[in-house]
Enzyme design. Structure first.
Site, PDB file in Angstrom:
ATOM      1  N   GLU A 152      15.207  33.292  -8.776  1.00  0.00           N
ATOM      2  CA  GLU A 152      15.056  34.449  -9.654  1.00  0.00           C
ATOM      3  C   GLU A 152      15.599  34.013 -11.018  1.00  0.00           C
ATOM      4  O   GLU A 152      16.803  34.015 -11.247  1.00  0.00           O
ATOM      5  CB  GLU A 152      15.833  35.656  -9.125  1.00  0.00           C
ATOM      6  CG  GLU A 152      15.567  36.900  -9.949  1.00  0.00           C
ATOM      7  CD  GLU A 152      16.758  37.826 -10.090  1.00  0.00           C
ATOM      8  OE1 GLU A 152      16.568  38.960 -10.552  1.00  0.00           O
ATOM      9  OE2 GLU A 152      17.888  37.421  -9.776  1.00  0.00           O
ATOM     10  N   ASP A 212      19.538  34.242  -6.101  1.00  0.00           N
ATOM     11  CA  ASP A 212      19.708  35.363  -7.014  1.00  0.00           C
ATOM     12  C   ASP A 212      20.342  34.923  -8.333  1.00  0.00           C
ATOM     13  O   ASP A 212      21.212  34.055  -8.363  1.00  0.00           O
ATOM     14  CB  ASP A 212      20.595  36.416  -6.338  1.00  0.00           C
ATOM     15  CG  ASP A 212      20.815  37.642  -7.194  1.00  0.00           C
ATOM     16  OD1 ASP A 212      19.825  38.330  -7.505  1.00  0.00           O
ATOM     17  OD2 ASP A 212      21.977  37.911  -7.559  1.00  0.00           O
TER      18      ASP A 212
END
Length: 743
Positions: free
Chosen positions: A477, A424
């Site tokens: 990401e 993330d």
């Protein structure tokens, strides 16, 4: 004044008095040097007594105490019990002697003294940790049920170099920080203690006294493998007894050729996918059975879980982690989570996990200012805090912190059999000025904005994960144009397997939100991604971030009436499935629920029974089957030779067409982004012969108008758009068709 059962404090030597003072104040860094059994030259409180050993026990709640029948006397005014014994008495004692005591309420207790056991952390463990390369650190630090010299108990270890004293506290000692002080292992900053008699599921924390401030506070164990259900924050001693049944899957994973295989991911938040009849959470076993049945029926190859590591706030969706090694207790125990993963594997479903090394929350009980200093984070807020999220940023340049994170990643992959990680917020890690104004950030040593320590960390992470866990997929990401995110580190890349294509997602959703009358003016939003499509190994995501509060659900982003909205969703899902790149779709979007996603409640499954919504669901099921079963749609996802435009210039009619290729297959894909059917629309074809219409998002089975091409077409020897032959099609409105070359 001391009683006959007490030893006067004044009778003790200065060294012994000093130890008692430090212990009573909770400042002793090495209670082993004082508690337990130690040789002495003479009895300090009775000069006429011949002895060679001193027994001491610190028992704050005891009234009287003994060691194997040898009575101990309280040092007056303190909680120390003491006795001096002869060499002969010492020989009669076991190596690990027991202390028995009676409390004020008359209750009696007995426990083997923790202060007779040697260090369990060896020099190699500490050396590797200091270098940041102890990859199974989770087996050393934390709490572990062990049997030492035939005595069963729990071994505790924690890193807290700025602490003056660390103690284990829990139900077993009344959460009294003076009962079980730990000892520090040299200059490593690692504190340890083996406590006999403790068991799995005992609750515990660490009480820490900072060396400089003297402030005392309790913290959860960074390496705890189980924690209490929120809002409680206690750690649980955990001992897994799970027997894995996925050996065949693990053998296959080692040789998983993910670059050339289909990957269609169903992104799931376990707390809101489905709930019980009364709105309660389902447990891991219930979720496993329901979710696997559904995912298999829908044709997805993988599940990706929003973070399941422990977190106190439901509304954080798991992205503000406080228990990095502990699967959240909302849905059950760690072994029940293992069952979830195992059941997925036994049903040929892979499991990816969202993993959050970019930041951590400021909850007082967790990692923040762990030992009273900036231990896991940077001291300077310009490096150590995320202003937008109100969280701390890990200090990636500190070996022990980097080791903590990499060993955590390996823990999920090795111990929990996770098949891959989606990392993330990578962009926030790469840039020192991420979401900061001038003067709010510190440049690197070369004056640049790149976070060199984070870059080194990510490269090391990916090198170790891929070396130790072959077949594992690590996805980034990453929303910027940072080069070579998914290229090997030896080429200068970051070493990720794949990268989320945020540009494709943003451009595509922005285009689809426009009324068809305006789409001709934004045709480049559909074509631009091919300019960079092979610069990385891309995942095409339609993720949870796009359907949350104020962003609107997928279907509510679409223009037009209800039928046109549904047709647009079917077209969008087909556009994703037929384009190069692996696929990811967030739950609820597959049947186009009207509501934005709300983590506090179940998806609105009732809407999936509505014919148009059921049609969207069935269209995606058909797309997944098409994608998985036809190599042209997945074998060359990351190879420009697997894709060729047929016509990307027909912006006036908002029509696109391209061909996908594998070693032995050709698929022609055509998209009409307007609600106007097109009769006799000619497209070029890469090979002459017959073509079968294997997918049509306008099928009546999906709620469409059922305009199509009768199942098959034969090419004409008429060159068109730089192709050797062509054919005239019927293009349905707001729809995609796929034509498989038959030869």
């Amino acid at each position: 004044m001391a009683t006959s059962d007490e030893v006067p404090f004044s009778a003790l030597g200065s060294v012994l008095q000093g130890n008692i003072h430090v212990l009573a104040e909770g400042r002793h860094h090495d209670p082993f040097s004082f508690l337990g059994c130690h040789p002495i030259d003479e009895c300090e409180h009775d000069k006429h007594k011949k002895c060679g050993w001193r027994l001491t026990a610190w028992l704050p709640t005891a009234q009287k105490a003994a060691v194997h029948g040898i009575g101990l006397k309280r040092v007056s005014g303190t909680d120390l019990f003491i006795c001096c014994i002869t060499d002969k008495q010492k020989l009669a004692l076991p190596e690990h002697f027991s202390v028995s005591w009676t409390e004020a309420d008359g209750s009696q207790h007995e426990m083997v003294s923790p202060y007779s056991f040697a260090h369990h952390l060896g020099e190699l463990d500490l050396h590797l940790f200091s270098e940041g390369r102890h990859w199974e650190l989770y087996k050393v630090l934390g709490a572990h049920v062990k049997t030492i010299d035939g005595i069963k108990g729990v071994q505790f270890a924690v890193w807290a170099p700025a602490a003056e004293r660390v103690s284990v506290v829990g139900d077993f000692n009344g959460w009294n920080g003076l009962r079980h002080p730990m000892r520090v292992n040299g200059c490593s900053g690692v504190w340890e203690l083996f406590i006999p008699g403790l068991h799995a599921n005992d609750l515990y924390k660490f009480e820490i006294r900072n060396r400089l401030s003297g402030h005392v506070f309790t913290k959860t164990d960074p390496y705890a493998q189980a924690m209490e259900m929120r809002p409680a924050t206690g750690c649980k001693v955990y001992e897994s007894s799970y027997q894995w049944q996925d050996k065949f899957w693990q053998q296959q994973l080692a040789d998983f050729d993910w670059q050339h295989k289909p990957i269609s991911i169903y992104e799931v938040h376990l707390g809101s996918w489905q709930r019980g009849d009364n709105g309660e959470f389902l447990n891991y076993k219930e979720l496993a059975h329901r979710l696997v049945e559904y995912v298999k029926w829908m044709g997805f190859t993988h599940i990706e879980l929003l973070p399941v590591s422990e977190h106190p706030l439901d509304a954080s969706w798991g992205y503000q982690t406080t228990g990095y090694f502990a699967p959240t207790s909302r849905f059950g125990t760690p072994d029940e989570f293992r069952y979830f993963v195992d059941y997925c594997h036994q049903n040929h479903i892979g499991v990816f996990l969202d993993w959050v090394p970019a930041h951590f929350p400021k909850d007082e009980f967790a990692l923040g200012r762990f030992d009273g200093s900036a231990l896991y984070e940077h001291e300077d807020h310009r490096r150590g805090e995320h202003q937008d999220w109100g969280t701390y940023i890990f200090n990636y340049g500190r070996n022990e912190v980097s080791n903590f994170l990499i060993s955590n990643a390996l823990f999920w992959l090795k111990e929990m059999h996770i098949d891959g990680l989606r990392v993330d917020a990578v962009a926030s890690m790469l840039y020192l000025d991420y979401s900061r104004n001038e003067g709010e950030w510190l440049p690197n040593e070369h004056g640049g904005r790149e976070n060199l320590e984070a870059i080194d960390f990510l490269r090391l992470l990916n090198e170790e994960v891929h070396a130790q866990c072959p077949g594992t997929v690590v996805m980034a990401e990453e929303s910027t144009s940072w080069p070579m995110v998914s290229r090997p580190t030896w080429m200068g890349g970051l070493g990720f397997s794949m990268k989320w294509n945020m540009g494709w997602m943003n451009d595509t959703l922005d285009y689809f939100a426009k009324d068809s009358i305006y789409r001709p003016y934004h045709h480049n939003q559909l074509t631009f991604s091919q300019m960079y499509a092979y610069s990385e190994n891309f995942v095409l995501p339609l993720s949870h971030d796009e359907v949350v509060h104020l962003k609107g659900s997928l279907i509510n982003k679409m223009p037009g009436d209800h039928w046109q909205k549904a047709a647009n969703v079917r077209l969008l899902l087909a556009y994703q499935a037929l384009n190069p790149g692996k696929k990811l779709l967030f739950m609820g979007s597959e049947f186009a629920q009207w509501e934005e996603w709300n983590e506090a409640q179940s998806l609105n499954w009732a809407v999936s029974e509505h014919p148009l919504h059921r049609g969207i669901q069935l269209s995606l099921k058909a797309l997944n089957e098409l994608y998985v079963n036809h190599s042209a749609l997945h074998q060359r996802d990351f190879d420009h030779e697997g894709f060729n435009w047929i016509d990307c210039h027909d912006f006036q009619q908002s029509i696109l067409s391209f061909a996908r290729f594998s070693d032995n297959q050709i698929m022609v894909c055509v998209f009409n982004f307007t609600p106007v059917p097109r009769e006799n629309y000619r497209i070029g074809l890469p090979s002459s012969g017959s073509y079968q219409e294997v997918f049509n998002s306008d099928s009546e089975w999906f709620g469409g108008s059922n305009i199509g091409n009768g199942g098959g077409l034969v090419s004409e020897d008429k060159p068109w758009m730089n192709q050797p032959c062509s054919v005239e099609l019927k293009l349905p409105p707001l729809a995609a068709i796929a034509l498989l070359f038959q030869g």
